[in-house]
Design a protein around this motif. Sequence first.
Motif, PDB file in Angstrom:
ATOM      1  N   LEU A 148     -39.956  36.171 -57.416  1.00  0.00           N
ATOM      2  CA  LEU A 148     -41.083  35.409 -56.852  1.00  0.00           C
ATOM      3  C   LEU A 148     -40.598  34.188 -56.079  1.00  0.00           C
ATOM      4  CD1 LEU A 148     -43.643  35.485 -59.794  1.00  0.00           C
ATOM      5  CD2 LEU A 148     -43.770  36.738 -57.650  1.00  0.00           C
ATOM      6  N   ARG A 149     -39.613  33.490 -56.634  1.00  0.00           N
ATOM      7  CA  ARG A 149     -39.080  32.311 -55.952  1.00  0.00           C
ATOM      8  C   ARG A 149     -38.493  32.690 -54.594  1.00  0.00           C
ATOM      9  NH1 ARG A 149     -35.572  31.132 -59.416  1.00  0.00           N
ATOM     10  NH2 ARG A 149     -33.718  31.948 -58.358  1.00  0.00           N
ATOM     11  N   THR A 150     -37.766  33.792 -54.556  1.00  0.00           N
ATOM     12  CA  THR A 150     -37.143  34.212 -53.302  1.00  0.00           C
ATOM     13  C   THR A 150     -38.188  34.734 -52.326  1.00  0.00           C
ATOM     14  OG1 THR A 150     -35.233  34.854 -54.649  1.00  0.00           O
ATOM     15  CG2 THR A 150     -35.232  35.543 -52.360  1.00  0.00           C
ATOM     16  N   MET A 151     -39.158  35.481 -52.836  1.00  0.00           N
ATOM     17  CA  MET A 151     -40.247  35.958 -51.981  1.00  0.00           C
ATOM     18  C   MET A 151     -40.994  34.778 -51.365  1.00  0.00           C
ATOM     19  SD  MET A 151     -43.480  38.387 -53.070  1.00  0.00           S
ATOM     20  CE  MET A 151     -44.754  38.859 -51.890  1.00  0.00           C
ATOM     21  N   ALA A 152     -41.316  33.769 -52.189  1.00  0.00           N
ATOM     22  CA  ALA A 152     -42.016  32.584 -51.668  1.00  0.00           C
ATOM     23  C   ALA A 152     -41.194  31.872 -50.611  1.00  0.00           C
ATOM     24  CB  ALA A 152     -42.351  31.641 -52.810  1.00  0.00           C
ATOM     25  N   GLY A 153     -39.870  31.880 -50.775  1.00  0.00           N
ATOM     26  CA  GLY A 153     -39.007  31.236 -49.797  1.00  0.00           C
ATOM     27  C   GLY A 153     -39.038  31.894 -48.430  1.00  0.00           C
ATOM     28  N   HIS A 154     -39.480  33.155 -48.394  1.00  0.00           N
ATOM     29  CA  HIS A 154     -39.592  33.876 -47.126  1.00  0.00           C
ATOM     30  C   HIS A 154     -41.037  33.911 -46.603  1.00  0.00           C
ATOM     31  CE1 HIS A 154     -35.448  35.212 -47.049  1.00  0.00           C
ATOM     32  NE2 HIS A 154     -35.549  35.694 -48.271  1.00  0.00           N
ATOM     33  N   SER A 155     -41.932  33.124 -47.230  1.00  0.00           N
ATOM     34  CA  SER A 155     -43.356  33.206 -46.865  1.00  0.00           C
ATOM     35  C   SER A 155     -43.784  32.152 -45.861  1.00  0.00           C
ATOM     36  CB  SER A 155     -44.211  33.075 -48.122  1.00  0.00           C
ATOM     37  OG  SER A 155     -44.178  31.740 -48.623  1.00  0.00           O
ATOM     38  N   ARG A 156     -42.849  31.365 -45.358  1.00  0.00           N
ATOM     39  CA  ARG A 156     -43.154  30.325 -44.363  1.00  0.00           C
ATOM     40  C   ARG A 156     -44.178  29.332 -44.912  1.00  0.00           C
ATOM     41  NH1 ARG A 156     -43.962  34.523 -39.216  1.00  0.00           N
ATOM     42  NH2 ARG A 156     -42.154  35.835 -39.728  1.00  0.00           N
ATOM     43  N   GLY A 157     -44.114  29.069 -46.204  1.00  0.00           N
ATOM     44  CA  GLY A 157     -44.995  28.099 -46.841  1.00  0.00           C
ATOM     45  C   GLY A 157     -46.321  28.645 -47.296  1.00  0.00           C
ATOM     46  N   SER A 158     -46.612  29.908 -47.006  1.00  0.00           N
ATOM     47  CA  SER A 158     -47.924  30.469 -47.337  1.00  0.00           C
ATOM     48  C   SER A 158     -48.128  30.644 -48.837  1.00  0.00           C
ATOM     49  CB  SER A 158     -48.118  31.819 -46.641  1.00  0.00           C
ATOM     50  OG  SER A 158     -48.128  31.673 -45.246  1.00  0.00           O
ATOM     51  N   MET A 159     -47.032  30.717 -49.611  1.00  0.00           N
ATOM     52  CA  MET A 159     -47.158  30.896 -51.049  1.00  0.00           C
ATOM     53  C   MET A 159     -46.916  29.599 -51.808  1.00  0.00           C
ATOM     54  SD  MET A 159     -45.293  34.644 -51.453  1.00  0.00           S
ATOM     55  CE  MET A 159     -45.456  34.684 -53.248  1.00  0.00           C
ATOM     56  N   ALA A 160     -46.964  28.473 -51.104  1.00  0.00           N
ATOM     57  CA  ALA A 160     -46.735  27.166 -51.731  1.00  0.00           C
ATOM     58  C   ALA A 160     -48.060  26.476 -52.036  1.00  0.00           C
ATOM     59  CB  ALA A 160     -45.880  26.297 -50.814  1.00  0.00           C
ATOM     60  N   ASP A 161     -48.024  25.546 -52.975  1.00  0.00           N
ATOM     61  CA  ASP A 161     -49.182  24.692 -53.302  1.00  0.00           C
ATOM     62  C   ASP A 161     -50.422  25.520 -53.636  1.00  0.00           C
ATOM     63  OD1 ASP A 161     -47.613  22.404 -52.685  1.00  0.00           O
ATOM     64  OD2 ASP A 161     -48.055  22.684 -50.567  1.00  0.00           O
ATOM     65  N   VAL A 162     -50.262  26.493 -54.507  1.00  0.00           N
ATOM     66  CA  VAL A 162     -51.374  27.376 -54.900  1.00  0.00           C
ATOM     67  C   VAL A 162     -52.148  26.741 -56.051  1.00  0.00           C
ATOM     68  CG1 VAL A 162     -51.945  29.646 -55.842  1.00  0.00           C
ATOM     69  CG2 VAL A 162     -50.093  29.405 -54.173  1.00  0.00           C
ATOM     70  N   ASP A 163     -53.471  26.740 -55.943  1.00  0.00           N
ATOM     71  CA  ASP A 163     -54.330  26.230 -57.018  1.00  0.00           C
ATOM     72  C   ASP A 163     -54.769  27.344 -57.960  1.00  0.00           C
ATOM     73  OD1 ASP A 163     -54.547  23.458 -56.013  1.00  0.00           O
ATOM     74  OD2 ASP A 163     -55.607  24.396 -54.338  1.00  0.00           O
ATOM     75  N   ARG A 164     -55.053  28.501 -57.415  1.00  0.00           N
ATOM     76  CA  ARG A 164     -55.554  29.626 -58.218  1.00  0.00           C
ATOM     77  C   ARG A 164     -54.789  30.886 -57.824  1.00  0.00           C
ATOM     78  NH1 ARG A 164     -61.759  30.352 -57.691  1.00  0.00           N
ATOM     79  NH2 ARG A 164     -61.678  28.389 -58.876  1.00  0.00           N
ATOM     80  N   LEU A 165     -54.153  31.495 -58.816  1.00  0.00           N
ATOM     81  CA  LEU A 165     -53.355  32.692 -58.585  1.00  0.00           C
ATOM     82  C   LEU A 165     -54.037  33.889 -59.235  1.00  0.00           C
ATOM     83  CD1 LEU A 165     -50.654  34.001 -57.635  1.00  0.00           C
ATOM     84  CD2 LEU A 165     -49.708  33.378 -59.864  1.00  0.00           C
ATOM     85  N   ILE A 166     -54.303  34.933 -58.448  1.00  0.00           N
ATOM     86  CA  ILE A 166     -54.923  36.160 -58.943  1.00  0.00           C
ATOM     87  C   ILE A 166     -53.859  37.249 -58.899  1.00  0.00           C
ATOM     88  CG2 ILE A 166     -56.875  37.727 -58.772  1.00  0.00           C
ATOM     89  CD1 ILE A 166     -57.649  34.782 -59.175  1.00  0.00           C
ATOM     90  N   ILE A 167     -53.482  37.747 -60.074  1.00  0.00           N
ATOM     91  CA  ILE A 167     -52.366  38.677 -60.194  1.00  0.00           C
ATOM     92  C   ILE A 167     -52.890  40.066 -60.537  1.00  0.00           C
ATOM     93  CG2 ILE A 167     -50.198  39.156 -61.409  1.00  0.00           C
ATOM     94  CD1 ILE A 167     -50.498  36.069 -62.307  1.00  0.00           C
ATOM     95  N   GLY A 168     -52.486  41.052 -59.788  1.00  0.00           N
ATOM     96  CA  GLY A 168     -52.846  42.420 -60.124  1.00  0.00           C
ATOM     97  C   GLY A 168     -52.004  42.930 -61.282  1.00  0.00           C
ATOM     98  N   ARG A 169     -52.621  43.710 -62.163  1.00  0.00           N
ATOM     99  CA  ARG A 169     -51.884  44.340 -63.253  1.00  0.00           C
ATOM    100  C   ARG A 169     -52.373  45.775 -63.393  1.00  0.00           C
ATOM    101  NH1 ARG A 169     -53.882  44.346 -69.221  1.00  0.00           N
ATOM    102  NH2 ARG A 169     -53.242  46.478 -68.722  1.00  0.00           N
ATOM    103  N   PRO A 170     -51.510  46.685 -63.814  1.00  0.00           N
ATOM    104  CA  PRO A 170     -51.945  48.077 -63.978  1.00  0.00           C
ATOM    105  C   PRO A 170     -52.900  48.225 -65.151  1.00  0.00           C
ATOM    106  CG  PRO A 170     -49.698  47.797 -64.780  1.00  0.00           C
ATOM    107  CD  PRO A 170     -50.079  46.505 -64.129  1.00  0.00           C
ATOM    108  N   VAL A 171     -53.730  49.244 -65.099  1.00  0.00           N
ATOM    109  CA  VAL A 171     -54.605  49.538 -66.227  1.00  0.00           C
ATOM    110  C   VAL A 171     -53.763  49.972 -67.422  1.00  0.00           C
ATOM    111  CG1 VAL A 171     -56.472  51.017 -67.057  1.00  0.00           C
ATOM    112  CG2 VAL A 171     -56.524  50.153 -64.705  1.00  0.00           C
ATOM    113  N   VAL A 172     -52.785  50.826 -67.166  1.00  0.00           N
ATOM    114  CA  VAL A 172     -51.825  51.262 -68.178  1.00  0.00           C
ATOM    115  C   VAL A 172     -50.429  51.024 -67.613  1.00  0.00           C
ATOM    116  CG1 VAL A 172     -50.916  53.222 -69.479  1.00  0.00           C
ATOM    117  CG2 VAL A 172     -53.381  52.996 -69.142  1.00  0.00           C
ATOM    118  N   TYR A 173     -49.588  50.366 -68.392  1.00  0.00           N
ATOM    119  CA  TYR A 173     -48.244  50.070 -67.910  1.00  0.00           C
ATOM    120  C   TYR A 173     -47.361  51.314 -67.940  1.00  0.00           C
ATOM    121  CZ  TYR A 173     -49.293  45.084 -67.998  1.00  0.00           C
ATOM    122  OH  TYR A 173     -49.840  43.853 -67.744  1.00  0.00           O
ATOM    123  N   ALA A 174     -46.309  51.274 -67.148  1.00  0.00           N
ATOM    124  CA  ALA A 174     -45.364  52.386 -67.078  1.00  0.00           C
ATOM    125  C   ALA A 174     -44.504  52.429 -68.332  1.00  0.00           C
ATOM    126  CB  ALA A 174     -44.477  52.239 -65.841  1.00  0.00           C
TER     127      ALA A 174
END
Length: 428
Positions: free
Chosen positions: A111-137
């Motif tokens: 996540l840290r590395t992905m955010a570093g390639h986001s041109r600031g779009s993933m910085a200073d987030v107030d609310r994070l909505i994370i997808g999760r599977p219904v059943v895990y692998a």
Amino acid sequence: MPAPRILGLDFGTTNSVAAVARGDGSDLVVLDSPDGGTTGFRSALCFWEDEAVRGGIAVEAGPQAIAEYLEFPQGSRFLQSFKSVAASPSFEHATIFERRYRFEDLGRTFLRTMAGHSRGSMADVDRLIIGRPVVYAGHAPDTVLARQRYDLMFDGIAAERHYVYEPLGAAFSYATRITDPATILVADFGGGTSDFSVVRIEAPGAARRCIPLGYAGVGIAGDRFDARIVEQLVMPLLGLGGSYRSFGKVLEIPRGYFADFADWSRLALMRNRKTVAELEKLQRTALDPGAIGRMIAIIEEELGFRLHEAVGKVKRDLSSAETAHFHFSGAGLAIEADVTRAAFERWIAPEIAEIAAAVDRALAAAAVDAGAIDRVFLTGGSSLIPCIGRLFADRFGADRIATGGELTSIAHGLALIGAQDDLTAWTA
């Protein structure tokens, strides 16, 4: 007060996608890649030793990880599909250059590395909505363990953190494309899991536009289909079905090694001293030592990604043609084979049956039958496999099938959900 900054994140087994809510819509986050901007960021990590880096180990993620691996494969450690072990109690850590990484360590690094390639779009987030599977692998997945690991992975990114079933994100995205009320079935096919959700969509302007009715899922998807190709085309040359001598007896080579080898999340983890030593011992007693030697070479020469690409190519080609050519070479192994779509569909028939059963469970949970479904929205890369499309067309009618945004609809919808006043109906 300024509106909260909302980020929807589809952390996927194969690719990860992010989107930022804006007004009554959402924008996909564009991430840097060696070829320019991309919205689909490969869920992969590449580590290599570098004395100039603090700690002596450098890391990249996404397409940059692939580029680093391709430049120096034997000097790097490449991990992919690591989301698949999130709910696995047997996974404790990955050892990379003698350093141990728990699941949450890998996740935070990604996540840290992905955010570093986001041109600031993933910085200073107030609310994070994370997808999760219904059943895990995985076999007997531990949902509580997965949530604990996810919490550690995403800790500190935003003041608010909410989890939403991945197909609900896709449903919210699909709702922006229609104006008439409808009961829809969302079928989300990822790399590690296939998830299904039945949702009632009301007309625009309704107090609640989307109402979840029922869910189901199964830990089967694209990576399992890949494993079937590996089992059929590669494993026989690596000792599958072969024998070894032990105390005067001839025994079948344990299948656990082959199960791990065919699992992208575990193949790279086989490159450790204990496993390689076990395989070398097995090689000395095997009736066909060359086959085990080829397996060891693929592991030690870090050829898992190249094998993954060869398998993925033949799978993609079979989505548009009746026959595809499989080619893989390396570690003293060269495989050339023509594969028919009919043969591939026979190999994955047990998995397709399990997927069909999960669809039945989703309908039962929603207390509706197939006739009550107005639209079926297919999303995720594996939804493009023809026999999966036929499964739904035969069951619900080809005229009710909708597609589009196969890799981005979940993130788009998660960001939209994050902008809702009341998230309780959506959180999982």
